[in-house]
Design a protein around this motif. Sequence first.
Motif, PDB file in Angstrom:
ATOM      1  N   ALA A  95       1.784  20.420  24.529  1.00 38.90           N
ATOM      2  CA  ALA A  95       2.115  19.647  23.330  1.00 38.90           C
ATOM      3  C   ALA A  95       3.606  19.751  23.015  1.00 38.90           C
ATOM      4  O   ALA A  95       4.254  18.756  22.663  1.00 38.90           O
ATOM      5  CB  ALA A  95       1.295  20.142  22.144  1.00 38.90           C
ATOM      6  N   HIS A  96       4.157  20.951  23.179  1.00 41.45           N
ATOM      7  CA  HIS A  96       5.586  21.143  22.925  1.00 41.45           C
ATOM      8  C   HIS A  96       6.409  20.332  23.927  1.00 41.45           C
ATOM      9  O   HIS A  96       7.388  19.669  23.562  1.00 41.45           O
ATOM     10  CB  HIS A  96       5.922  22.641  23.032  1.00 41.45           C
ATOM     11  CG  HIS A  96       7.380  22.934  22.969  1.00 41.45           C
ATOM     12  ND1 HIS A  96       8.051  23.015  21.780  1.00 41.45           N
ATOM     13  CD2 HIS A  96       8.306  23.120  23.941  1.00 41.45           C
ATOM     14  CE1 HIS A  96       9.331  23.257  22.024  1.00 41.45           C
ATOM     15  NE2 HIS A  96       9.505  23.327  23.324  1.00 41.45           N
ATOM     16  N   ARG A  97       5.997  20.377  25.187  1.00 43.06           N
ATOM     17  CA  ARG A  97       6.732  19.634  26.222  1.00 43.06           C
ATOM     18  C   ARG A  97       6.645  18.128  25.974  1.00 43.06           C
ATOM     19  O   ARG A  97       7.595  17.395  26.201  1.00 43.06           O
ATOM     20  CB  ARG A  97       6.181  19.986  27.615  1.00 43.06           C
ATOM     21  CG  ARG A  97       6.422  21.445  27.960  1.00 43.06           C
ATOM     22  CD  ARG A  97       5.995  21.798  29.367  1.00 43.06           C
ATOM     23  NE  ARG A  97       5.993  23.255  29.527  1.00 43.06           N
ATOM     24  CZ  ARG A  97       6.078  23.884  30.671  1.00 43.06           C
ATOM     25  NH1 ARG A  97       6.171  23.214  31.796  1.00 43.06           N
ATOM     26  NH2 ARG A  97       6.067  25.206  30.720  1.00 43.06           N
ATOM     27  N   ALA A  98       5.452  17.699  25.502  1.00 47.18           N
ATOM     28  CA  ALA A  98       5.292  16.267  25.212  1.00 47.18           C
ATOM     29  C   ALA A  98       6.245  15.847  24.098  1.00 47.18           C
ATOM     30  O   ALA A  98       6.903  14.810  24.191  1.00 47.18           O
ATOM     31  CB  ALA A  98       3.846  15.982  24.817  1.00 47.18           C
ATOM     32  N   ARG A  99       6.323  16.658  23.057  1.00 48.45           N
ATOM     33  CA  ARG A  99       7.216  16.293  21.942  1.00 48.45           C
ATOM     34  C   ARG A  99       8.683  16.396  22.350  1.00 48.45           C
ATOM     35  O   ARG A  99       9.540  15.697  21.813  1.00 48.45           O
ATOM     36  CB  ARG A  99       6.922  17.187  20.723  1.00 48.45           C
ATOM     37  CG  ARG A  99       5.579  16.887  20.051  1.00 48.45           C
ATOM     38  CD  ARG A  99       5.532  17.478  18.650  1.00 48.45           C
ATOM     39  NE  ARG A  99       5.781  18.905  18.654  1.00 48.45           N
ATOM     40  CZ  ARG A  99       4.863  19.835  18.893  1.00 48.45           C
ATOM     41  NH1 ARG A  99       3.620  19.477  19.140  1.00 48.45           N
ATOM     42  NH2 ARG A  99       5.177  21.112  18.888  1.00 48.45           N
ATOM     43  N   ARG A 128       4.430  13.208  17.212  1.00 45.87           N
ATOM     44  CA  ARG A 128       5.587  14.069  16.951  1.00 45.87           C
ATOM     45  C   ARG A 128       5.744  14.378  15.465  1.00 45.87           C
ATOM     46  O   ARG A 128       6.510  15.262  15.100  1.00 45.87           O
ATOM     47  CB  ARG A 128       6.863  13.467  17.513  1.00 45.87           C
ATOM     48  CG  ARG A 128       7.265  12.150  16.892  1.00 45.87           C
ATOM     49  CD  ARG A 128       8.594  11.696  17.453  1.00 45.87           C
ATOM     50  NE  ARG A 128       8.546  11.615  18.917  1.00 45.87           N
ATOM     51  CZ  ARG A 128       9.609  11.686  19.706  1.00 45.87           C
ATOM     52  NH1 ARG A 128      10.795  11.839  19.184  1.00 45.87           N
ATOM     53  NH2 ARG A 128       9.491  11.591  21.007  1.00 45.87           N
ATOM     54  N   ALA A 183       5.015   8.551  23.479  1.00 48.63           N
ATOM     55  CA  ALA A 183       5.767   9.726  23.015  1.00 48.63           C
ATOM     56  C   ALA A 183       7.272   9.555  23.210  1.00 48.63           C
ATOM     57  O   ALA A 183       8.027  10.507  22.988  1.00 48.63           O
ATOM     58  CB  ALA A 183       5.272  10.972  23.746  1.00 48.63           C
ATOM     59  N   PRO A 185       9.162   9.261  26.016  1.00 45.80           N
ATOM     60  CA  PRO A 185       9.569  10.371  26.888  1.00 45.80           C
ATOM     61  C   PRO A 185      10.931  10.160  27.545  1.00 45.80           C
ATOM     62  O   PRO A 185      11.373   9.022  27.722  1.00 45.80           O
ATOM     63  CB  PRO A 185       8.465  10.392  27.941  1.00 45.80           C
ATOM     64  CG  PRO A 185       8.022   8.978  28.030  1.00 45.80           C
ATOM     65  CD  PRO A 185       8.143   8.414  26.638  1.00 45.80           C
TER      66      PRO A 185
ATOM     67  N   GLY B 210       1.087  15.374  22.495  1.00 44.61           N
ATOM     68  CA  GLY B 210       2.004  16.155  21.656  1.00 44.61           C
ATOM     69  C   GLY B 210       1.331  16.860  20.484  1.00 44.61           C
ATOM     70  O   GLY B 210       2.007  17.440  19.645  1.00 44.61           O
ATOM     71  N   TYR B 211       0.004  16.800  20.431  1.00 49.54           N
ATOM     72  CA  TYR B 211      -0.706  17.461  19.325  1.00 49.54           C
ATOM     73  C   TYR B 211      -0.933  18.936  19.658  1.00 49.54           C
ATOM     74  O   TYR B 211      -1.443  19.243  20.750  1.00 49.54           O
ATOM     75  CB  TYR B 211      -2.052  16.776  19.053  1.00 49.54           C
ATOM     76  CG  TYR B 211      -1.886  15.401  18.467  1.00 49.54           C
ATOM     77  CD1 TYR B 211      -1.622  15.240  17.108  1.00 49.54           C
ATOM     78  CD2 TYR B 211      -1.952  14.267  19.256  1.00 49.54           C
ATOM     79  CE1 TYR B 211      -1.438  13.984  16.564  1.00 49.54           C
ATOM     80  CE2 TYR B 211      -1.774  13.001  18.724  1.00 49.54           C
ATOM     81  CZ  TYR B 211      -1.517  12.870  17.376  1.00 49.54           C
ATOM     82  OH  TYR B 211      -1.332  11.626  16.845  1.00 49.54           O
ATOM     83  N   GLU B 212      -0.563  19.796  18.720  1.00 48.28           N
ATOM     84  CA  GLU B 212      -0.810  21.222  18.893  1.00 48.28           C
ATOM     85  C   GLU B 212      -2.291  21.473  18.612  1.00 48.28           C
ATOM     86  O   GLU B 212      -2.712  21.645  17.467  1.00 48.28           O
ATOM     87  CB  GLU B 212       0.054  22.044  17.921  1.00 48.28           C
ATOM     88  CG  GLU B 212       1.533  22.029  18.228  1.00 48.28           C
ATOM     89  CD  GLU B 212       1.896  22.857  19.458  1.00 48.28           C
ATOM     90  OE1 GLU B 212       1.012  23.528  20.020  1.00 48.28           O
ATOM     91  OE2 GLU B 212       3.071  22.817  19.854  1.00 48.28           O
TER      92      GLU B 212
END
Lengths: 269, 363
Positions: A95-99, A128, A183, A185, B210-212
């Motif tokens: 999730a962190h990498r995606a954001r 995000r 996202a 990217p 991107g969801y935690e």
Amino acid sequence: MLASVTQQGHEAGAAGRSGPAGEAVLSARGVSKLYGRFKAVDSVDLDVFDRRIHALVGPNGAGKTTVLNLLGGQILPTEGEVLFEGRPLGASKPAHRARAGIGRSFQLTSVLATFTCLENVVMAVQARRGMLRLLRPSSRADDIALAHEILGRVGLDGRAEALAGQLAHGQQRQLEVAIALGARPRVLLLDEPSSGMSPHERQNLAELLRQVATTTAVLMVEHDVHLVRTVADTVTAFSEGRKLIEGTPEQVFEAPEVQRVFLRGLHDV
Amino acid sequence: MIKAGGRLRSTPIWLQGGLLALLVLALVAVPPLKGGYLSQKLALYLIFGLLGLSVALITGYARLFNIGVGATFGVSAYAVAIATQHGVTNPVLLPLFGIAAGLAVSVLFGIFAIVASGIQYMMLTFLTTLAFFEVPNFLTRLTGGDNGLVLKGGLHLSFGQNPIQGNGFYYLVLGVTLFVCAVCWYALSSQFGRAIRAIGQNPLRAAAMGYEVSQYRMALTLLSGFVAAAGGWLLALDNQFVSQDLVGLNYSLNGLLYALVGGVDSILGPLIGAAGFRNISETISRHSTDSQLFIGVALIAIVFLMPDDGVVGLYRRARTRGLRGIGGGLRSYVLGLFTRTGGDETEPEAAAGLRASEDARDL
């Protein structure tokens, strides 16, 4: 020894994109992944450059998808490190990498089946925003507008209100790409994006990839040699978890070691 | 504008609102008109409905099979009783004690949701519930051990409303239930709720968006804990007594049954499930000494034949497709039992080409 035959592909886009590629957006340095004693990925170095399409090819079990999972954070390397824009990603979660800017699509279609196409992409667009900011009844108008725009780019603007689970397989693959683009990217990791697509859909996908690569780095695992030859700037061939050779599509597909591996009855590049 | 994702979209908002207003009106007006013990009965149904709702939030929305929610419910009730034993009789403070204690237990379940999934998560919640059942035996002076604990303070604890007489206590329970349901409705119909549904449906995809996942699972577990704790507080006031079985497995499993019977992916379903299940149980008990056998058979039939979304699912199908829709739903469900190749939880891992046993990361 066999790896890194040439870096020419990075300097001039084989698929027609011109200009210097600049810094690597996403890199792997000495990355290995062990499952018990089995080395799925063995000391791989890889650089994905901005506005370039980089394809990973190789027989089944060569470690291509594992490399993608290591870069996307779905699994962690046993050795080595992954860098995004020069900074080590450490053990950061997907999730962190995606954001941060690493978009991802999966080998098997993985859309939210009970959501509409538009909702799937909106979900990606608004990911995000923090959890508390999502405590609102409806999506923001600009997020919806962006989602519509992305659906238009992948050719699904006419199916915005269709349930994702009811789309044809090829359209679900298109939606996968749209979700990954949602996202916004810096680099897009695509796992067999053309799988299950008709020839016409593959042609559209090639167009889409070229268009995406005007702003984004693309790393894709792909079995369709024709598609790879058409769109990729750089190709890395894998065998048994190791990099076999890297270069332009012509250099890679004509290399004797690649021919040897692929002619061992392993037709699925 | 995009509202909540999934099937809720298909129900017009005016129809939802109208039906809800009718239901609330009936709940407000019928008990005093009918008289007898209807208020007392309905108060208990609503309290157990909250227990069912707390299970449904985790099982239905997050697709985490928690069979320990009863511990949250029971710990809240115990916290209220213990507080009254130590001189806290302020009716406003008591729910705060109960909810704080319930949320503390929920944090534990939230941690389980972060570090485990599937069978491992279910076993952790199961074993935790078994452990909680033994706590009163260890803390006998605080909890009363086997003897349980009486609430001290009389009617003052429930704002002067008598749980066994009149309608006042019922209206207190109804008000709390409506408030809790409104909180859940807002949260679940918001974009947060959509993210929760997405995570429940496909955690790997949601994480890649991107969801935690761990944050959302913890938040939903706390919301579920809040609902269960509110129910525990009300049950303590209703019974004026708490005992060891409150924190045991029975209440957890009953909550799961209410949710399954009513439907795990709606707010109203577990309330309907609790009322229906308890009412049928009581009716059968009055007419037969073998009531448990009949209830067991009825439950097997309901759980086996009822589509995943319970009674509420039947209503949805009837509304959209008529009576044939119900038959079709049941038929496709039974066929589905023989043709399923894997559950939702396994697909995302396969989608990533991951080796789940060795390698699945915490999302």
